[in-house]
Design a protein around this motif. Sequence first.
Motif, PDB file in Angstrom:
ATOM      1  N   VAL A 180      20.498  19.978  11.076  1.00  0.00           N
ATOM      2  CA  VAL A 180      21.641  19.865  11.992  1.00  0.00           C
ATOM      3  C   VAL A 180      21.444  18.728  12.990  1.00  0.00           C
ATOM      4  N   PHE A 181      20.248  18.637  13.569  1.00  0.00           N
ATOM      5  CA  PHE A 181      20.035  17.699  14.668  1.00  0.00           C
ATOM      6  C   PHE A 181      19.276  16.425  14.272  1.00  0.00           C
ATOM      7  N   GLY A 182      18.635  16.443  13.094  1.00  0.00           N
ATOM      8  CA  GLY A 182      17.752  15.336  12.758  1.00  0.00           C
ATOM      9  C   GLY A 182      18.384  14.205  11.993  1.00  0.00           C
ATOM     10  N   VAL A 217      26.130  22.435  18.639  1.00  0.00           N
ATOM     11  CA  VAL A 217      26.876  21.188  18.419  1.00  0.00           C
ATOM     12  C   VAL A 217      28.282  21.322  18.973  1.00  0.00           C
ATOM     13  N   ARG A 218      28.886  22.484  18.757  1.00  0.00           N
ATOM     14  CA  ARG A 218      30.241  22.729  19.278  1.00  0.00           C
ATOM     15  C   ARG A 218      30.240  22.645  20.805  1.00  0.00           C
ATOM     16  N   ARG A 219      29.232  23.226  21.446  1.00  0.00           N
ATOM     17  CA  ARG A 219      29.128  23.167  22.906  1.00  0.00           C
ATOM     18  C   ARG A 219      28.930  21.741  23.390  1.00  0.00           C
ATOM     19  N   ASP A 220      28.104  20.988  22.673  1.00  0.00           N
ATOM     20  CA  ASP A 220      27.721  19.656  23.143  1.00  0.00           C
ATOM     21  C   ASP A 220      28.754  18.589  22.812  1.00  0.00           C
ATOM     22  N   LEU A 221      29.316  18.652  21.599  1.00  0.00           N
ATOM     23  CA  LEU A 221      30.130  17.544  21.093  1.00  0.00           C
ATOM     24  C   LEU A 221      31.549  17.942  20.702  1.00  0.00           C
ATOM     25  N   GLY A 222      31.877  19.238  20.834  1.00  0.00           N
ATOM     26  CA  GLY A 222      33.243  19.662  20.581  1.00  0.00           C
ATOM     27  C   GLY A 222      33.450  20.274  19.212  1.00  0.00           C
ATOM     28  N   ALA A 223      34.596  20.949  19.056  1.00  0.00           N
ATOM     29  CA  ALA A 223      34.898  21.684  17.835  1.00  0.00           C
ATOM     30  C   ALA A 223      35.087  20.762  16.642  1.00  0.00           C
ATOM     31  N   HIS A 224      35.699  19.605  16.855  1.00  0.00           N
ATOM     32  CA  HIS A 224      35.964  18.699  15.729  1.00  0.00           C
ATOM     33  C   HIS A 224      34.661  18.261  15.079  1.00  0.00           C
ATOM     34  N   VAL A 225      33.703  17.827  15.886  1.00  0.00           N
ATOM     35  CA  VAL A 225      32.425  17.363  15.339  1.00  0.00           C
ATOM     36  C   VAL A 225      31.705  18.504  14.637  1.00  0.00           C
ATOM     37  N   ALA A 226      31.667  19.687  15.273  1.00  0.00           N
ATOM     38  CA  ALA A 226      30.988  20.831  14.661  1.00  0.00           C
ATOM     39  C   ALA A 226      31.658  21.232  13.352  1.00  0.00           C
ATOM     40  N   ALA A 279      32.833  26.913   9.244  1.00  0.00           N
ATOM     41  CA  ALA A 279      32.882  26.064  10.425  1.00  0.00           C
ATOM     42  C   ALA A 279      32.482  26.804  11.689  1.00  0.00           C
ATOM     43  N   HIS A 280      32.853  28.079  11.797  1.00  0.00           N
ATOM     44  CA  HIS A 280      32.539  28.793  13.038  1.00  0.00           C
ATOM     45  C   HIS A 280      32.492  30.286  12.792  1.00  0.00           C
ATOM     46  N   ARG A 281      31.309  30.849  12.937  1.00  0.00           N
ATOM     47  CA  ARG A 281      31.176  32.305  12.971  1.00  0.00           C
ATOM     48  C   ARG A 281      30.775  32.669  14.388  1.00  0.00           C
ATOM     49  N   PRO A 282      31.634  33.388  15.118  1.00  0.00           N
ATOM     50  CA  PRO A 282      31.322  33.703  16.512  1.00  0.00           C
ATOM     51  C   PRO A 282      30.075  34.559  16.628  1.00  0.00           C
ATOM     52  N   GLN A 292      41.369  24.631  20.361  1.00  0.00           N
ATOM     53  CA  GLN A 292      40.337  23.628  20.585  1.00  0.00           C
ATOM     54  C   GLN A 292      40.681  22.328  19.883  1.00  0.00           C
ATOM     55  N   SER A 293      41.131  22.441  18.637  1.00  0.00           N
ATOM     56  CA  SER A 293      41.495  21.247  17.881  1.00  0.00           C
ATOM     57  C   SER A 293      42.636  20.486  18.547  1.00  0.00           C
ATOM     58  N   LEU A 294      43.635  21.218  19.025  1.00  0.00           N
ATOM     59  CA  LEU A 294      44.774  20.568  19.680  1.00  0.00           C
ATOM     60  C   LEU A 294      44.360  19.910  20.996  1.00  0.00           C
TER      61      LEU A 294
END
Length: 340
Positions: A30-32, A184-193, A204-207, A282-284
Amino acid sequence: MNPGSVAVVVSDDVGVPSWDLYELSIPCTVFGKPQPDLAEPWYDLLLCGTGDPGHDGSPAATGLSVRTPYGLDDLVGADTVIVPSVPDACVEEGRPLPPELIAALRRAYDAGARMVSLCTGAFALAEAGLLDGRRATAHWMHTAQLAARYPKIQVDDSVLYVDDGDVLTSAGLTAGLDLCLHLVRRDLGAHVANQLARRMVVPAHRPGGQAQFIDLSVPAADEGSLGPVLDWARDRLHEPLTVQELAQRAAMSTRTFHRRLQAATGTTPHQWLLHQRLARAQSLLESTNLPVEKVGELSGLGTANNLRHHFLKQVGVSPSDYRRAFARTPEPTTKPQPPI
């Protein structure tokens, strides 16, 4: 926006058992790997061994060796510190964790790092005292031991991960991937994640509140059979959808639809709809300059006040603050008025 550095603790015992390697691979994946088309700069990944920098793990113990260019001292100064699974003997037999690791974790936290554990990595954060008085999780097979050994922790064995702001914990295996994508969602937003998850061919997103326990007695085909009605609902999130309407479209009773969706996704129909609507909002907010009132309308969350309520509760910030942090379109500018 610079997401900063991510330091990952690599134990000398990595590879025993094999799922340790899986949980180590998650933050590396994810980060590397830079994603210049999604965000620039990307994260700076540091693999920090519990031995001396450049030390090879013992092939006799693991069947392989892992060379880490960084040591525990490099945890201090990192923006995020991740502890994957600790050796089984530290969990099952109560073998002490390396005191130098615990001291380094405390120093990193005191220096302002965001602390993250995957699966039994929670035992390391707990030993460092970083989970005292907090809600935390781990794989359900180990949560009883975690709670018994560290009674100051509010252990929750029913969730995928817990985000407590500067300290985050996850259950095992794939839940660790969910938590890393959440970061990633917290840092860079939903679109990037979402785009990164798509490249990794994962949801894409499991809460975090989704259950660890999925009813495997329900045939796998059930999830597929719900696919058309869930896609239909995603296309109509702006409409006042009801569970009864979704069940009718799936040709099921409301009770059966509720049971099958819970078994397939680990969440209730009402929760599923809420998460889908928040994702649409979030996307909008990221991709348009629409007023908050319109975002609430198009996402099916209703009024601006209702949108703010759910955003603050689920995302942790207001819609306006989220847009300022992650907008991918320029804010509208006021045209100067001609002189009178």
